[in-house]
Enzyme design. Structure first.
Site, PDB file in Angstrom:
ATOM      1  N   GLN A 141      42.915  42.272  65.311  1.00  0.00           N
ATOM      2  CA  GLN A 141      42.193  42.038  64.106  1.00  0.00           C
ATOM      3  C   GLN A 141      40.548  42.113  64.574  1.00  0.00           C
ATOM      4  OE1 GLN A 141      43.203  41.585  60.658  1.00  0.00           O
ATOM      5  NE2 GLN A 141      41.075  42.173  60.347  1.00  0.00           N
ATOM      6  N   ASP A 226      40.087  32.726  57.030  1.00  0.00           N
ATOM      7  CA  ASP A 226      41.546  32.966  57.071  1.00  0.00           C
ATOM      8  C   ASP A 226      42.353  32.099  56.256  1.00  0.00           C
ATOM      9  OD1 ASP A 226      43.751  34.069  58.036  1.00  0.00           O
ATOM     10  OD2 ASP A 226      43.823  33.268  59.898  1.00  0.00           O
TER      11      ASP A 226
HETATM   12  N1  NVA Z   1      46.469  32.928  60.945  1.00  0.00           N
HETATM   13  C1  NVA Z   1      47.221  33.823  60.167  1.00  0.00           C
HETATM   14  C2  NVA Z   1      46.741  35.279  60.361  1.00  0.00           C
HETATM   15  C3  NVA Z   1      47.456  36.127  59.576  1.00  0.00           C
HETATM   16  C4  NVA Z   1      47.115  37.655  59.775  1.00  0.00           C
HETATM   17  C5  NVA Z   1      48.535  33.302  60.651  1.00  0.00           C
HETATM   18  O1  NVA Z   1      48.696  33.291  61.966  1.00  0.00           O
HETATM   19  O2  NVA Z   1      49.495  33.400  59.764  1.00  0.00           O
HETATM   20  N1   CP Z   2      45.649  40.751  58.957  1.00  0.00           N
HETATM   21  C1   CP Z   2      46.886  40.837  59.715  1.00  0.00           C
HETATM   22  O1   CP Z   2      47.267  40.961  60.467  1.00  0.00           O
HETATM   23  O2   CP Z   2      47.755  41.051  58.593  1.00  0.00           O
HETATM   24  P1   CP Z   2      49.185  41.285  58.483  1.00  0.00           P
HETATM   25  O3   CP Z   2      49.915  40.058  58.686  1.00  0.00           O
HETATM   26  O4   CP Z   2      49.758  41.843  57.113  1.00  0.00           O
HETATM   27  O5   CP Z   2      49.750  42.140  59.600  1.00  0.00           O
END
Ligand code: NVA
Ligand code: CP
Length: 311
Positions: A141, A226
């Site tokens: 990301q 996030d």
């Molecule tokens: N911090 C979030 C990021 C998702 C792309 C997770 O780990 O669920």
């Molecule tokens: N940002 C991200 O990693 O999205 P996904 O969980 O949809 O892959």
């Protein structure tokens, strides 16, 4: 037998700062070639006829689709391996799965819980392993985020970036990015939700921790956030909603930053929680470019890892 040197991408620190920047430049080049569609030949020759394995123990839209599209557009293929259908999900040891799968695949991306499991897989894999998200880091990301910043505003070096919210895998990846891309990172998170202390300590010259979003965004050129509840933390959701209530990124918060600020969110976004609906639609938000760049940045990453893994 000659020893094979395998390049993995488990965190941003697996690349040198110079490699990080070269990779972003290549991602921008690949994006241009993809949009121009000049020839019928894929621009990423390194991926032609190669097979990427995707072992995902958590849900995904962007990461999965961008990796699969990257391989297809480049003349390669991908296999999505859900733990529901593989022996990996039924307890076959990580080191055995790694040794078997890496004899069949050319490169492997893994989304899992414990970062140590990813490290163990990489240790036993004879092909490059990519971190497609763990509880601790989400480096793919950050490649897309850094590409997006560069495209909109130029080099991020020397600037202030503000992270608002949870000290989670994304936040910790921003700490690594501060080192690799040479920026100052101000983190505002609620008490008790700070990122790993050791990570903060080893980056204390460039990372500043506080508990107030307005303080953190002062002079910031980039604000990122996030979700408050990451995958695997669902049972903490209610307490997190209460604890994080004053950490929502709003247009008013963006107004407190540098006039040139842009806003990023890795997505999926929870409107009314970590970000307001208005912020996502604000002219300073670059979230759709950021999401698209997962494709281009990961194409550059796949190419780099395959190229630099030599027998
Ligand atoms: N911090 C979030 C990021 C998702 C792309 C997770 O780990 O669920
Ligand atoms: N940002 C991200 O990693 O999205 P996904 O969980 O949809 O892959």
């Amino acid at each position: 037998m000659k020893t094979k040197f395998v390049r993995h991408f488990l965190t941003l620190l697996d690349l040198s700062p110079q490699e990080c920047n070269t990779l972003i430049e290549r991602a921008i080049e690949l994006k241009k070639a993809h949009k121009a569609c000049k020839s019928s030949e894929p621009s990423c020759q390194q991926l032609k006829n190669k097979v990427l394995g995707l072992i995902f123990e958590k849900s995904s839209t962007r990461t999965r689709v961008s990796f699969e599209a990257a391989m297809m557009q480049s003349g390669g293929g991908s296999l999505f391996l859900s733990p529901r259908d593989t022996q990996f999900g039924r307890g076959e040891p990580t080191e055995d799965s790694a040794r078997v799968l890496s004899r069949m695949l050319d490169i492997i991306a893994i989304r899992t819980f414990e970062h140590q499991r990813l490290e163990k897989f990489a240790k036993y894999s004879s092909v490059p392993v990519i971190n497609a998200l763990t509880d601790d880091y989400h480096p793919c990301q950050l490649l897309a985020d850094m590409q997006t910043y560069y495209e909109h505003k130029g080099s991020i070096a020397g600037n202030i970036v503000a992270w608002i919210g949870d000290g989670n895998n994304m936040c910790q990846s921003y700490i690594n990015a501060a080192k690799q891309f040479d920026f100052q990172l101000n983190i505002a998170c609620p008490k008790g939700f700070e990122p790993n202390q050791h990570l903060i300590a080893t980056n204390k010259n460039r990372v500043h921790l506080c508990h107030d979003p307005v303080t953190a965004v002062k002079e910031a050129k980039l604000i990122a956030t996030d979700v408050w509840t990451s995958m695997g933390q669902e049972e903490e959701q209610n307490i997190r909603l209460k604890t994080f209530a004053s950490f929502q990124v709003t247009p008013k918060l963006l107004d407190q930053a540098d006039n040139d600020v842009i806003f990023m969110h890795c997505l999926p976004a929870h409107r009314g929680e970590e970000v307001s609906a208005l912020t996502l639609e604000d002219s300073r938000s670059v979230i759709w470019d950021e999401a698209e760049n997962r494709l281009h940045a990961q194409k550059a990453l796949l190419e780099f890892l395959l190229k630099s893994t030599q027998a």
